[in-house]
Design a protein around this motif. Structure first.
Motif, mmCIF file in Angstrom:
data_model
loop_
_atom_site.group_PDB
_atom_site.id
_atom_site.type_symbol
_atom_site.label_atom_id
_atom_site.label_comp_id
_atom_site.label_asym_id
_atom_site.label_seq_id
_atom_site.Cartn_x
_atom_site.Cartn_y
_atom_site.Cartn_z
ATOM 1 N N THR A 64 3.255 -0.225 9.165
ATOM 2 C CA THR A 64 2.813 1.004 9.827
ATOM 3 C C THR A 64 2.331 2.022 8.797
ATOM 4 O OG1 THR A 64 5.018 2.044 9.738
ATOM 5 C CG2 THR A 64 4.513 0.677 11.677
ATOM 6 N N LEU A 65 1.530 2.950 9.264
ATOM 7 C CA LEU A 65 1.000 4.004 8.394
ATOM 8 C C LEU A 65 1.023 5.328 9.138
ATOM 9 C CD1 LEU A 65 -0.534 4.987 5.822
ATOM 10 C CD2 LEU A 65 -2.650 4.343 6.997
ATOM 11 N N ALA A 66 1.695 6.318 8.583
ATOM 12 C CA ALA A 66 1.595 7.676 9.116
ATOM 13 C C ALA A 66 0.222 8.213 8.737
ATOM 14 C CB ALA A 66 2.689 8.563 8.538
ATOM 15 N N PRO A 67 -0.550 8.763 9.685
ATOM 16 C CA PRO A 67 -1.922 9.194 9.366
ATOM 17 C C PRO A 67 -2.001 10.123 8.159
ATOM 18 C CG PRO A 67 -1.598 9.220 11.727
ATOM 19 C CD PRO A 67 -0.249 8.923 11.125
ATOM 20 N N SER A 68 -1.041 11.021 8.022
ATOM 21 C CA SER A 68 -1.080 11.978 6.914
ATOM 22 C C SER A 68 -0.661 11.358 5.587
ATOM 23 C CB SER A 68 -0.176 13.176 7.219
ATOM 24 O OG SER A 68 1.171 12.750 7.394
ATOM 25 N N SER A 191 2.188 -7.163 7.291
ATOM 26 C CA SER A 191 2.308 -6.581 5.956
ATOM 27 C C SER A 191 1.379 -7.266 4.968
ATOM 28 C CB SER A 191 3.749 -6.710 5.472
ATOM 29 O OG SER A 191 3.891 -6.188 4.171
ATOM 30 N N THR A 192 0.621 -6.456 4.203
ATOM 31 C CA THR A 192 -0.195 -6.969 3.104
ATOM 32 C C THR A 192 -0.096 -6.002 1.931
ATOM 33 O OG1 THR A 192 -2.251 -5.806 3.691
ATOM 34 C CG2 THR A 192 -1.841 -7.934 4.768
ATOM 35 N N ALA A 193 -0.368 -6.505 0.739
ATOM 36 C CA ALA A 193 -0.345 -5.656 -0.456
ATOM 37 C C ALA A 193 -1.430 -4.587 -0.370
ATOM 38 C CB ALA A 193 -0.526 -6.520 -1.700
ATOM 39 N N HIS A 194 -2.587 -4.932 0.211
ATOM 40 C CA HIS A 194 -3.670 -3.961 0.340
ATOM 41 C C HIS A 194 -3.248 -2.787 1.205
ATOM 42 C CE1 HIS A 194 -7.626 -2.225 0.750
ATOM 43 N NE2 HIS A 194 -7.592 -2.391 2.062
ATOM 44 N N LEU A 195 -2.616 -3.068 2.339
ATOM 45 C CA LEU A 195 -2.155 -1.987 3.209
ATOM 46 C C LEU A 195 -1.095 -1.139 2.514
ATOM 47 C CD1 LEU A 195 -1.943 -3.901 6.607
ATOM 48 C CD2 LEU A 195 -3.512 -2.037 6.062
ATOM 49 N N ALA A 196 -0.208 -1.784 1.767
ATOM 50 C CA ALA A 196 0.815 -1.029 1.038
ATOM 51 C C ALA A 196 0.181 -0.091 0.019
ATOM 52 C CB ALA A 196 1.780 -1.997 0.353
ATOM 53 N N SER A 197 -0.906 -0.526 -0.622
ATOM 54 C CA SER A 197 -1.580 0.317 -1.611
ATOM 55 C C SER A 197 -2.211 1.544 -0.971
ATOM 56 C CB SER A 197 -2.646 -0.495 -2.356
ATOM 57 O OG SER A 197 -3.771 -0.763 -1.524
ATOM 58 N N ARG A 201 3.793 1.299 5.213
ATOM 59 C CA ARG A 201 5.160 0.896 4.911
ATOM 60 C C ARG A 201 5.709 0.030 6.037
ATOM 61 N NH1 ARG A 201 3.529 2.108 0.839
ATOM 62 N NH2 ARG A 201 4.213 3.686 -0.656
ATOM 63 N N GLU A 202 6.628 -0.848 5.671
ATOM 64 C CA GLU A 202 7.267 -1.681 6.679
ATOM 65 C C GLU A 202 8.308 -0.889 7.459
ATOM 66 O OE1 GLU A 202 8.826 -5.061 4.610
ATOM 67 O OE2 GLU A 202 6.947 -6.179 4.802
#
Length: 233
Positions: A64-68, A191-197, A201-202
């Protein structure tokens, strides 16, 4: 064995999802707007390859990603300040989803965005739930993304790029739009490393579902998004 759903069957409890492959819950049913909206409100999404039945997933953990919280590099920030591109919302949804299905990706063969899936999400777009964010250069669509908005929750589905940073530009504008309109979370699914960069976050399935229930319960009128409208949706 996973349950097989007929069109009238409800989804099984999420605790029944398989740990391997992560989150496979059931198969069957259909891709009607009613079924898809029910799935997203439950934290479930369809994902299957050509020739397979419709497969439904709810992975644990969930990316998931918080927009901010989107991380924007200095080079991308400089690019965003340039006037060599234009970003539009919902102006060419059909070609965005087609490009997401057909533009080659490193390390991937084929696509899960089958003609059946494209038709299903076009129906959701016509109903005001599916949206595209598009990067244009010299009048050409060169990148973008699409996803589903329910309440104050956004479910990211796919993106494509035909020019340097084109999909990242679209993502940055999406995050800005969602932040301005009080969206709480972007679902990135796996989950991917690209998204984490990028700042994703999980989150445990239990915590994710709790957030989804709260955010999708907010009353927001579905409809087309506008680049200049910072009060909707």
């Amino acid at each position: 064995m996973i349950p097989w759903l007929d069109t009238h069957d409800d989804f099984p409890p999420l605790e029944h999802a398989l740990p391997e492959p992560n989150g496979l819950l059931c198969a069957g049913a259909d891709l009607s707007p009613q079924r898809l909206l029910l799935a997203y409100r439950r934290g479930i999404f369809p994902w299957f390859s050509p020739g397979e039945p419709i497969l439904w997933w709810s992975p644990d953990p969930r990316m998931t990603l918080a927009p901010s919280a989107l991380k924007i590099s200095r080079s991308l920030r400089r690019r965003l300040r340039q006037d060599d591109h234009e970003v539009r919302f919902d102006s060419d949804f059909d070609n965005v989803i087609l490009a997401c299905a057909t533009v080659p990706r490193n390390g991937q063969n084929g696509t899960w965005i089958t003609p059946e899936m494209q038709a299903a999400y076009r129906r959701l777009h016509a109903l005001g739930y599916a949206h595209s964010v598009e990067t244009w250069i010299d009048g050409e669509l060169v990148g973008g993304l699409y996803g589903i908005a329910i309440g104050r929750m956004f479910y990211g589905e796919s993106m494509f790029s035909l020019a340097t940073d084109a999909s990242k530009i679209a993502l940055a504008h999406l995050a800005r739009y969602l932040t301005a309109n009080n969206f709480g979370l972007i679902d990135c699914q796996m989950s991917t490393a690209h998204l984490a960069s990028l700042g994703a976050r999980e989150m445990s399935r239990r915590d994710f579902i709790a957030r989804v229930e709260t955010l999708t319960a907010e009353t927001v009128r579905p409809g087309r998004w506008s680049n200049t409208d910072t009060t909707r949706p």
